[in-house]
Design an enzyme around this catalytic site. Structure first.
Site, PDB file in Angstrom:
ATOM      1  N   HIS A  98       0.808  -1.219   0.000  1.00 24.61           N
ATOM      2  CA  HIS A  98       0.000   0.000   0.000  1.00 24.61           C
ATOM      3  C   HIS A  98       0.840   1.268   0.000  1.00 24.61           C
ATOM      4  O   HIS A  98       0.352   2.349   0.316  1.00 24.61           O
ATOM      5  CB  HIS A  98      -1.009  -0.025   1.153  1.00 24.61           C
ATOM      6  CG  HIS A  98      -2.211  -0.837   0.790  1.00 24.61           C
ATOM      7  ND1 HIS A  98      -2.119  -2.178   0.507  1.00 24.61           N
ATOM      8  CD2 HIS A  98      -3.500  -0.503   0.597  1.00 24.61           C
ATOM      9  CE1 HIS A  98      -3.310  -2.619   0.187  1.00 24.61           C
ATOM     10  NE2 HIS A  98      -4.173  -1.629   0.231  1.00 24.61           N
ATOM     11  N   ASP A 167      -6.745   4.661   9.665  1.00 24.91           N
ATOM     12  CA  ASP A 167      -8.128   4.773   9.194  1.00 24.91           C
ATOM     13  C   ASP A 167      -8.559   3.520   8.442  1.00 24.91           C
ATOM     14  O   ASP A 167      -9.742   3.212   8.368  1.00 24.91           O
ATOM     15  CB  ASP A 167      -8.275   5.961   8.226  1.00 24.91           C
ATOM     16  CG  ASP A 167      -8.127   7.282   8.933  1.00 24.91           C
ATOM     17  OD1 ASP A 167      -8.136   7.306  10.174  1.00 24.91           O
ATOM     18  OD2 ASP A 167      -8.003   8.311   8.233  1.00 24.91           O
ATOM     19  N   GLU A 280     -10.731  13.790  14.233  1.00 25.73           N
ATOM     20  CA  GLU A 280     -10.164  14.024  12.902  1.00 25.73           C
ATOM     21  C   GLU A 280     -10.915  15.202  12.278  1.00 25.73           C
ATOM     22  O   GLU A 280     -11.676  15.911  12.962  1.00 25.73           O
ATOM     23  CB  GLU A 280     -10.260  12.777  12.008  1.00 25.73           C
ATOM     24  CG  GLU A 280      -9.258  11.706  12.346  1.00 25.73           C
ATOM     25  CD  GLU A 280      -8.960  10.748  11.193  1.00 25.73           C
ATOM     26  OE1 GLU A 280      -9.409  11.016  10.051  1.00 25.73           O
ATOM     27  OE2 GLU A 280      -8.274   9.732  11.429  1.00 25.73           O
TER      28      GLU A 280
HETATM   29  P1  FAD Z   1       4.158  -1.718   2.290  1.00 27.67           P
HETATM   30  O1  FAD Z   1       3.698  -0.645   1.399  1.00 27.67           O
HETATM   31  O2  FAD Z   1       4.164  -3.072   1.734  1.00 27.67           O
HETATM   32  O3  FAD Z   1       5.604  -1.351   2.874  1.00 27.67           O
HETATM   33  C1  FAD Z   1       5.915  -0.051   3.293  1.00 27.67           C
HETATM   34  C2  FAD Z   1       7.405   0.052   3.640  1.00 27.67           C
HETATM   35  O4  FAD Z   1       7.657  -0.679   4.822  1.00 27.67           O
HETATM   36  C3  FAD Z   1       8.344  -0.525   2.569  1.00 27.67           C
HETATM   37  O5  FAD Z   1       9.545   0.181   2.563  1.00 27.67           O
HETATM   38  C4  FAD Z   1       8.557  -1.945   3.053  1.00 27.67           C
HETATM   39  O6  FAD Z   1       9.773  -2.475   2.584  1.00 27.67           O
HETATM   40  C5  FAD Z   1       8.546  -1.751   4.550  1.00 27.67           C
HETATM   41  N1  FAD Z   1       8.008  -2.917   5.253  1.00 27.67           N
HETATM   42  C6  FAD Z   1       6.872  -3.590   4.993  1.00 27.67           C
HETATM   43  N2  FAD Z   1       6.726  -4.582   5.878  1.00 27.67           N
HETATM   44  C7  FAD Z   1       7.788  -4.499   6.720  1.00 27.67           C
HETATM   45  C8  FAD Z   1       8.210  -5.255   7.847  1.00 27.67           C
HETATM   46  N3  FAD Z   1       7.520  -6.300   8.295  1.00 27.67           N
HETATM   47  N4  FAD Z   1       9.347  -4.882   8.463  1.00 27.67           N
HETATM   48  C9  FAD Z   1      10.070  -3.825   8.037  1.00 27.67           C
HETATM   49  N5  FAD Z   1       9.739  -3.109   6.954  1.00 27.67           N
HETATM   50  C10 FAD Z   1       8.597  -3.434   6.320  1.00 27.67           C
HETATM   51  N6  FAD Z   1      -1.218   5.241   7.152  1.00 27.67           N
HETATM   52  C11 FAD Z   1      -1.523   5.743   8.362  1.00 27.67           C
HETATM   53  O7  FAD Z   1      -0.645   5.965   9.185  1.00 27.67           O
HETATM   54  N7  FAD Z   1      -2.820   6.020   8.693  1.00 27.67           N
HETATM   55  C12 FAD Z   1      -3.858   5.757   7.857  1.00 27.67           C
HETATM   56  O8  FAD Z   1      -4.997   6.006   8.202  1.00 27.67           O
HETATM   57  C13 FAD Z   1      -3.558   5.207   6.587  1.00 27.67           C
HETATM   58  N8  FAD Z   1      -4.542   4.899   5.730  1.00 27.67           N
HETATM   59  C14 FAD Z   1      -4.241   4.369   4.520  1.00 27.67           C
HETATM   60  C15 FAD Z   1      -5.276   4.033   3.652  1.00 27.67           C
HETATM   61  C16 FAD Z   1      -5.002   3.486   2.421  1.00 27.67           C
HETATM   62  C17 FAD Z   1      -6.134   3.150   1.498  1.00 27.67           C
HETATM   63  C18 FAD Z   1      -3.653   3.280   2.033  1.00 27.67           C
HETATM   64  C19 FAD Z   1      -3.338   2.747   0.682  1.00 27.67           C
HETATM   65  C20 FAD Z   1      -2.615   3.602   2.890  1.00 27.67           C
HETATM   66  C21 FAD Z   1      -2.892   4.143   4.139  1.00 27.67           C
HETATM   67  N9  FAD Z   1      -1.886   4.471   5.036  1.00 27.67           N
HETATM   68  C22 FAD Z   1      -2.198   4.977   6.266  1.00 27.67           C
HETATM   69  C23 FAD Z   1      -0.475   4.347   4.660  1.00 27.67           C
HETATM   70  C24 FAD Z   1       0.161   3.068   5.168  1.00 27.67           C
HETATM   71  O9  FAD Z   1       0.524   3.223   6.515  1.00 27.67           O
HETATM   72  C25 FAD Z   1       1.402   2.779   4.345  1.00 27.67           C
HETATM   73  O10 FAD Z   1       0.998   2.456   3.049  1.00 27.67           O
HETATM   74  C26 FAD Z   1       2.280   1.706   4.914  1.00 27.67           C
HETATM   75  O11 FAD Z   1       3.349   1.544   4.041  1.00 27.67           O
HETATM   76  C27 FAD Z   1       1.614   0.383   5.189  1.00 27.67           C
HETATM   77  O12 FAD Z   1       1.272  -0.315   4.037  1.00 27.67           O
HETATM   78  P2  FAD Z   1       1.732  -1.820   3.824  1.00 27.67           P
HETATM   79  O13 FAD Z   1       1.539  -2.606   5.064  1.00 27.67           O
HETATM   80  O14 FAD Z   1       1.074  -2.284   2.596  1.00 27.67           O
HETATM   81  O15 FAD Z   1       3.305  -1.653   3.636  1.00 27.67           O
END
Ligand code: FAD
Length: 541
Positions: A98, A167, A280
């Site tokens: 994400h 969220d 918020e």
């Molecule tokens: P990824 O996108 O897969 O990874 C993000 C980063 O973290 C990359 O660099 C990856 O290599 C690293 N990573 C992933 N897993 C690990 C792990 N286990 N250990 C170490 N590094 C790791 N954020 C908020 O704070 N509040 C919100 O309300 C919010 N709402 C969102 C709503 C939507 C629809 C979307 C798309 C995103 C939202 N986000 C929000 C952002 C979200 O926190 C980030 O996208 C975050 O990266 C988490 O997504 P992911 O778990 O898919 O991680």
């Protein structure tokens, strides 16, 4: 034996990259290897394609392979092999993909798929535990677990729930802990990174380290908000609380930005039990509100007195708050809400209330996701911009951005604009996340969706137009010295990262990077220590 096979595989990939570049097909030997140890290394086209994309849809880079681990040992074996490889093969954990700008991608390297695959389903979950020393419950979860699954699990085992949220719940624990994890509860509980007791982290040398505030604190705090730079989080010990049953969810409108932010700041400064549980807010266009008011949030039984808005055009601000309750407090919730609302300065006749189960409130964004998916509007490019803005400059930001760059036409932002304040004292200064130098600061989130092919039909919603608007906002902040910091940051050059962190914190972060990921093989998609196409430094030995 399994580790030896992983090493051989990585050696093979690594030599291939160094001899013939990245445009080659994976060799037949790689395909024959199949399962490696407990985990599975895959070069399936669908796996590789999935790992080369993310929610942002702005960057695309293919890994050589995707690894589906079954546990921390598998992740450690893979990282150890990459650490020892000739070219320092890139390894990126992917939570749920994400990110916006390719942060979880590993061009030519290996993406560790933390949230999908057989490992995710087979993994046994730990039950919540009560700790007398901590005075509360916690649960140990796999780093790739989605928050929605953590919630369902802890509710099913004692009606417990994490205290601090995002969220949207279809994000991974490791992914949000690598950023901060924020929502309307952050003013009270702090971000998600302030609600973790312990981590298991696989460092860039392939060592599994258990860390906490007292055990390897440098790694613990460094990994929290650490953008995946110091290690892969394979386990997190999450603080829990008793979950409420229901939520009173309230929205109220403002014309006046100063009154809107003064009320938000007052609400997050209340101490003791007399407070809302979530604060918020968002920016809305008056025209859009009048046209869509009934269909957006409130039921037809909730009559709306819009007469005061009839002659207003331009920007409105919407406060959004909730009060949690259960059977034992149901009798007093109305009174408490009325008393809190009675102190606020929203427009008379614009308070709207709804009431729903706690789980439905937490999972509210998923409903919007399903609607967008049905319209083909989820898988579009998302040039999001998230900023932390110091409270002392939020009025300048309103003037220069909402009324300036956006010209009072929020529809031109291409999606919701969230705005809400947080208290810095709830953020541990030892974590790696960067926030403004003020006790109170706002999240301003431009959650944009570019319309496919919008160039001709609606030029303002094209990817180019929205990206250009981001640049104008960033230019405005730089020019006016707003002191904003990007959340979910995306910087291109190392000097920009150094500026983002500030001299002292950059020095510390770079020192931790050299200690825990000396070959800079981890999360290179962030583009902090190693650009996508550069080789790694030589191994120590
Ligand atoms: P990824 O996108 O897969 O990874 C993000 C980063 O973290 C990359 O660099 C990856 O290599 C690293 N990573 C992933 N897993 C690990 C792990 N286990 N250990 C170490 N590094 C790791 N954020 C908020 O704070 N509040 C919100 O309300 C919010 N709402 C969102 C709503 C939507 C629809 C979307 C798309 C995103 C939202 N986000 C929000 C952002 C979200 O926190 C980030 O996208 C975050 O990266 C988490 O997504 P992911 O778990 O898919 O991680």
């Amino acid at each position: 034996m399994a580790r030896c096979l992983v090493f051989m595989l990585l050696f093979l990939i690594s030599s291939l990259i160094s001899t013939v570049g990245l445009l080659v097909e994976p060799p037949a030997e790689l395909l024959q290897l199949g399962d490696v140890g407990e985990g599975r290394l895959s070069v399936d086209r669908s796996d590789v394609l999935e790992a080369s994309r993310d929610f942002g849809g702005l960057a695309r880079a293919e890994p050589m392979a995707v690894f589906h681990p079954r546990g921390a040992g598998d992740v450690a074996g893979l990282v150890r092999a990459a650490y020892g490889s000739a070219r320092g093969l890139r390894v990126s954990a992917r939570g749920h993909g994400h990110s916006i700008s390719g942060q979880a991608q590993a061009p030519g390297g290996v993406v560790v798929d933390m949230s999908h695959g057989p490992g995710a389903e087979a993994r046994a979950r730990a039950l919540p535990v009560y700790s007398p020393a901590l005075g509360g419950h916690y649960v140990d979860v796999w780093g790739g677990e989605l928050w929605v699954d953590v919630l369902n699990w802890t509710l099913a085992h004692g009606w417990l729930a994490p205290r601090s949220w995002t969220d949207y719940l279809y994000l991974s624990v490791g992914g949000t802990l690598s950023n901060a994890g924020i929502s309307g509860q952050a003013f009270h509980h702090g971000p998600q990174i302030s609600n973790v007791y312990e981590l298991d982290v696989v460092t860039g040398k392939g060592e599994v380290v258990t860390c906490s505030k007292t055990q390897h604190p440098d790694l613990f705090f460094g990994a929290l908000g650490g953008l995946g730079q110091l290690g892969i989080i394979t386990r997190a010990r999450i603080a829990l609380e008793r979950a409420p049953q229901r939520v009173r969810w309230i929205r109220a409108l403002y014309f006046n930005f100063t009154e809107f932010t003064a009320d938000q700041e007052r609400l997050i400064s209340l101490r003791g039990g007399r407070r809302f549980d979530y604060v918020e807010g968002f920016v809305v266009a008056a025209e859009g509100l009048i046209n869509n008011w009934r269909s957006s949030f409130f039921s037809p039984q909730n009559p709306v007195k819009l007469s005061s808005l009839k002659h207003h055009s331009g920007v409105l601000y919407c406060l959004e708050v909730t009060k949690n309750y259960d059977d034992s407090t149901a009798g007093s919730v109305d009174q408490e809400v009325d008393a809190l609302l009675g102190e606020l300065n929203f427009l008379p006749g614009t308070v709207f209330t709804t009431d729903l189960p706690y789980v439905d409130f937490l999972d509210r964004v998923h409903k919007a996701e399903l609607k967008l998916r049905a319209k083909g509007m989820w898988e579009v490019p998302h040039p999001w911009l998230n900023l932390f803005v110091p409270a002392s400059r939020i009025a300048d930001f309103d003037h220069g951005v909402f009324r300036g760059v956006l010209g009072g036409r929020t529809a031109g932002a291409g999606g919701p604009i969230l705005i809400y304040p947080m208290n810095k004292h709830k953020w541990d200064p030892r974590s790696s996340v960067v926030t403004p130098d003020e006790e109170m600061f706002y999240l301003v989130a431009f959650l944009r969706s570019a319309l496919p092919g919008a160039g001709a039909a609606d030029p303002a919603r094209s990817l180019e137009a929205l990206a250009a608007q981001n640049r104008r906002i960033l230019d405005f902040c730089a020019r006016e010295g707003i002191g904003a910091k990007q959340y979910l940051p995306n910087h291109k050059a190392q000097h920009e990262w150094a500026e983002h962190f500030g001299a002292q914190r950059w020095e510390r972060f770079a020192r931790l990077k050299a200690e825990f990921d000396p070959r800079a093989i981890l999360a290179t998609g962030q583009g902090i220590f190693r650009p996508a196409d550069s080789p790694a430094p030589e191994a120590d030995s």
